[in-house]
Design a protein around this motif. Structure first.
Motif, PDB file in Angstrom:
ATOM      1  N   ARG A  61      47.511  15.992 -23.392  1.00 42.11           N
ATOM      2  CA  ARG A  61      48.261  14.701 -22.745  1.00 42.11           C
ATOM      3  C   ARG A  61      49.395  15.009 -22.210  1.00 42.11           C
ATOM      4  O   ARG A  61      49.149  15.272 -20.412  1.00 42.11           O
ATOM      5  CB  ARG A  61      48.169  13.468 -23.270  1.00 42.11           C
ATOM      6  N   LEU A  62      50.764  15.489 -22.762  1.00 42.50           N
ATOM      7  CA  LEU A  62      51.705  15.611 -22.154  1.00 42.50           C
ATOM      8  C   LEU A  62      52.200  16.673 -21.826  1.00 42.50           C
ATOM      9  O   LEU A  62      52.098  17.431 -20.482  1.00 42.50           O
ATOM     10  CB  LEU A  62      53.142  15.743 -23.680  1.00 42.50           C
ATOM     11  N   ALA A  63      51.112  17.965 -22.516  1.00 44.72           N
ATOM     12  CA  ALA A  63      51.197  19.364 -21.810  1.00 44.72           C
ATOM     13  C   ALA A  63      50.385  19.900 -19.957  1.00 44.72           C
ATOM     14  O   ALA A  63      50.824  20.205 -19.736  1.00 44.72           O
ATOM     15  CB  ALA A  63      50.476  20.066 -22.807  1.00 44.72           C
ATOM     16  N   THR A  64      49.022  18.244 -20.572  1.00 45.34           N
ATOM     17  CA  THR A  64      48.935  18.229 -18.990  1.00 45.34           C
ATOM     18  C   THR A  64      49.550  17.896 -18.178  1.00 45.34           C
ATOM     19  O   THR A  64      49.422  19.086 -16.944  1.00 45.34           O
ATOM     20  CB  THR A  64      47.353  17.755 -18.931  1.00 45.34           C
ATOM     21  N   GLU A  65      50.526  16.873 -18.461  1.00 49.84           N
ATOM     22  CA  GLU A  65      51.351  16.230 -17.502  1.00 49.84           C
ATOM     23  C   GLU A  65      52.134  17.621 -16.751  1.00 49.84           C
ATOM     24  O   GLU A  65      52.489  16.770 -16.242  1.00 49.84           O
ATOM     25  CB  GLU A  65      51.802  14.664 -18.279  1.00 49.84           C
ATOM     26  N   LYS A  66      52.473  18.173 -18.163  1.00 46.97           N
ATOM     27  CA  LYS A  66      53.884  18.427 -17.653  1.00 46.97           C
ATOM     28  C   LYS A  66      53.054  19.950 -16.941  1.00 46.97           C
ATOM     29  O   LYS A  66      53.682  21.092 -16.563  1.00 46.97           O
ATOM     30  CB  LYS A  66      54.293  19.585 -19.166  1.00 46.97           C
ATOM     31  N   GLY A  67      52.092  20.175 -16.614  1.00 46.95           N
ATOM     32  CA  GLY A  67      51.383  21.717 -16.165  1.00 46.95           C
ATOM     33  C   GLY A  67      50.996  22.322 -16.830  1.00 46.95           C
ATOM     34  O   GLY A  67      51.524  23.478 -16.312  1.00 46.95           O
ATOM     35  N   SER A  68      51.578  22.506 -18.372  1.00 37.84           N
ATOM     36  CA  SER A  68      52.010  23.422 -19.481  1.00 37.84           C
ATOM     37  C   SER A  68      50.265  23.589 -20.256  1.00 37.84           C
ATOM     38  O   SER A  68      49.413  22.542 -19.993  1.00 37.84           O
ATOM     39  CB  SER A  68      52.556  23.172 -20.780  1.00 37.84           C
ATOM     40  N   ARG A  69      50.055  24.659 -20.647  1.00 32.22           N
ATOM     41  CA  ARG A  69      48.471  24.312 -21.383  1.00 32.22           C
ATOM     42  C   ARG A  69      48.757  25.133 -23.247  1.00 32.22           C
ATOM     43  O   ARG A  69      49.636  25.693 -23.395  1.00 32.22           O
ATOM     44  CB  ARG A  69      47.655  26.223 -20.948  1.00 32.22           C
ATOM     45  N   LEU A  70      47.970  24.147 -23.620  1.00 28.03           N
ATOM     46  CA  LEU A  70      48.100  24.202 -24.688  1.00 28.03           C
ATOM     47  C   LEU A  70      47.208  25.066 -25.383  1.00 28.03           C
ATOM     48  O   LEU A  70      46.416  24.662 -25.703  1.00 28.03           O
ATOM     49  CB  LEU A  70      48.488  22.703 -25.432  1.00 28.03           C
ATOM     50  N   GLU A  71      47.457  24.940 -26.726  1.00 26.79           N
ATOM     51  CA  GLU A  71      46.527  25.953 -27.685  1.00 26.79           C
ATOM     52  C   GLU A  71      47.057  25.676 -28.984  1.00 26.79           C
ATOM     53  O   GLU A  71      47.631  26.050 -29.456  1.00 26.79           O
ATOM     54  CB  GLU A  71      46.494  27.381 -27.275  1.00 26.79           C
ATOM     55  N   LEU A  72      45.949  26.003 -30.031  1.00 23.64           N
ATOM     56  CA  LEU A  72      45.294  25.355 -31.246  1.00 23.64           C
ATOM     57  C   LEU A  72      45.143  26.958 -32.117  1.00 23.64           C
ATOM     58  O   LEU A  72      43.909  27.019 -31.984  1.00 23.64           O
ATOM     59  CB  LEU A  72      44.784  24.530 -31.400  1.00 23.64           C
ATOM     60  N   ARG A  73      45.895  27.569 -32.379  1.00 23.66           N
ATOM     61  CA  ARG A  73      45.469  28.657 -33.717  1.00 23.66           C
ATOM     62  C   ARG A  73      45.539  28.231 -35.230  1.00 23.66           C
ATOM     63  O   ARG A  73      46.245  27.714 -35.209  1.00 23.66           O
ATOM     64  CB  ARG A  73      47.205  29.570 -33.392  1.00 23.66           C
ATOM     65  N   ALA A  74      44.307  28.772 -35.828  1.00 22.17           N
ATOM     66  CA  ALA A  74      44.555  29.195 -36.580  1.00 22.17           C
ATOM     67  C   ALA A  74      43.584  27.409 -37.360  1.00 22.17           C
ATOM     68  O   ALA A  74      44.285  27.039 -38.231  1.00 22.17           O
ATOM     69  CB  ALA A  74      44.865  29.520 -37.707  1.00 22.17           C
ATOM     70  N   ALA A  75      43.292  27.345 -37.096  1.00 25.31           N
ATOM     71  CA  ALA A  75      42.680  25.465 -36.889  1.00 25.31           C
ATOM     72  C   ALA A  75      41.784  25.670 -38.466  1.00 25.31           C
ATOM     73  O   ALA A  75      41.029  26.625 -38.284  1.00 25.31           O
ATOM     74  CB  ALA A  75      41.856  24.998 -35.792  1.00 25.31           C
ATOM     75  N   PRO A  76      42.080  24.669 -39.425  1.00 26.95           N
ATOM     76  CA  PRO A  76      41.162  24.982 -40.443  1.00 26.95           C
ATOM     77  C   PRO A  76      39.644  24.561 -39.951  1.00 26.95           C
ATOM     78  O   PRO A  76      39.423  23.308 -39.208  1.00 26.95           O
ATOM     79  CB  PRO A  76      41.638  23.607 -41.401  1.00 26.95           C
ATOM     80  N   VAL A  77      38.868  25.246 -40.277  1.00 28.47           N
ATOM     81  CA  VAL A  77      37.299  24.316 -40.270  1.00 28.47           C
ATOM     82  C   VAL A  77      36.864  23.064 -40.497  1.00 28.47           C
ATOM     83  O   VAL A  77      36.598  22.973 -39.990  1.00 28.47           O
ATOM     84  CB  VAL A  77      36.109  25.089 -41.121  1.00 28.47           C
ATOM     85  N   ARG A  78      37.454  22.774 -41.589  1.00 25.37           N
ATOM     86  CA  ARG A  78      37.771  21.279 -41.301  1.00 25.37           C
ATOM     87  C   ARG A  78      37.567  20.284 -40.618  1.00 25.37           C
ATOM     88  O   ARG A  78      37.872  19.319 -40.363  1.00 25.37           O
ATOM     89  CB  ARG A  78      38.069  20.462 -42.696  1.00 25.37           C
ATOM     90  N   LEU A  79      39.073  20.660 -40.027  1.00 20.73           N
ATOM     91  CA  LEU A  79      39.871  20.116 -38.466  1.00 20.73           C
ATOM     92  C   LEU A  79      38.564  20.212 -37.327  1.00 20.73           C
ATOM     93  O   LEU A  79      38.808  19.555 -36.764  1.00 20.73           O
ATOM     94  CB  LEU A  79      41.147  20.927 -38.183  1.00 20.73           C
ATOM     95  N   VAL A  80      38.209  21.192 -36.975  1.00 17.98           N
ATOM     96  CA  VAL A  80      37.249  21.598 -36.473  1.00 17.98           C
ATOM     97  C   VAL A  80      36.037  20.867 -36.371  1.00 17.98           C
ATOM     98  O   VAL A  80      35.514  20.035 -35.789  1.00 17.98           O
ATOM     99  CB  VAL A  80      36.911  23.288 -36.239  1.00 17.98           C
ATOM    100  N   GLU A  81      35.626  20.828 -38.114  1.00 21.01           N
ATOM    101  CA  GLU A  81      34.825  19.904 -38.078  1.00 21.01           C
ATOM    102  C   GLU A  81      34.558  18.606 -37.645  1.00 21.01           C
ATOM    103  O   GLU A  81      33.789  17.514 -37.068  1.00 21.01           O
ATOM    104  CB  GLU A  81      33.828  20.339 -39.595  1.00 21.01           C
ATOM    105  N   LEU A  82      36.059  17.788 -38.172  1.00 22.91           N
ATOM    106  CA  LEU A  82      36.350  16.449 -37.931  1.00 22.91           C
ATOM    107  C   LEU A  82      36.605  16.187 -35.817  1.00 22.91           C
ATOM    108  O   LEU A  82      36.122  15.400 -35.714  1.00 22.91           O
ATOM    109  CB  LEU A  82      37.951  16.702 -38.065  1.00 22.91           C
ATOM    110  N   ALA A  83      36.731  17.602 -36.019  1.00 21.63           N
ATOM    111  CA  ALA A  83      36.328  17.566 -33.896  1.00 21.63           C
ATOM    112  C   ALA A  83      35.664  17.210 -33.717  1.00 21.63           C
ATOM    113  O   ALA A  83      35.290  15.907 -32.648  1.00 21.63           O
ATOM    114  CB  ALA A  83      37.800  18.552 -33.313  1.00 21.63           C
ATOM    115  N   ARG A  84      34.349  17.900 -33.830  1.00 21.72           N
ATOM    116  CA  ARG A  84      32.774  17.432 -34.214  1.00 21.72           C
ATOM    117  C   ARG A  84      32.169  16.330 -34.047  1.00 21.72           C
ATOM    118  O   ARG A  84      31.469  15.806 -32.787  1.00 21.72           O
ATOM    119  CB  ARG A  84      32.234  19.212 -34.861  1.00 21.72           C
TER     120      ARG A  84
END
Length: 110
Positions: free
Chosen positions: A70-93
């Motif tokens: 949210r903050l990145a979007t407000e600032k006009g920045s782009r946020l990228e997540l790197r090396a996310a654990p598979v379990r975090l991806v599954e939790l997000a899903r």
């Protein structure tokens, strides 16, 4: 997270690292520290969130990532997540947040 992909080989203007543990016991502190770094950075740039160290987490990790997004979007920045654990991806899903948080995320086995 969202916004156009960076050019190949681009270096993030800001690198944010997630800790080994990010759960309800430390999420407020971690979020406050990461948000302050992002808030103090210049807008319109790439901010990379490195999850390489992340091993233990709960849904508080998703809340932290959403706040950063949210903050990145407000600032006009782009946020990228790197090396996310598979379990975090599954939790997000599980929470239906994969497209918002993890559209082109690299995941690592845990």
């Amino acid at each position: 997270m969202t916004a156009p992909a960076a050019s190949v080989g681009s270096t993030p203007a800001l690198s944010l690292a997630l800790p080994v543990r990010l759960d309800a016991t430390n999420a407020e502190t971690v979020s406050r520290e990461l948000m302050a770094r992002l808030r103090d950075s210049a807008g319109g740039q790439l901010a990379e969130v490195d999850a390489t160290a992340l091993q233990s987490f709960d849904s508080s990790a998703l809340a932290t990532l959403l706040a950063l997004q949210r903050l990145a979007t407000e600032k006009g920045s782009r946020l990228e997540l790197r090396a996310a654990p598979v379990r975090l991806v599954e939790l997000a899903r599980l929470y239906g947040m994969q497209d918002l948080l993890l559209p082109q995320t690299e995941s690592k086995p845990v």
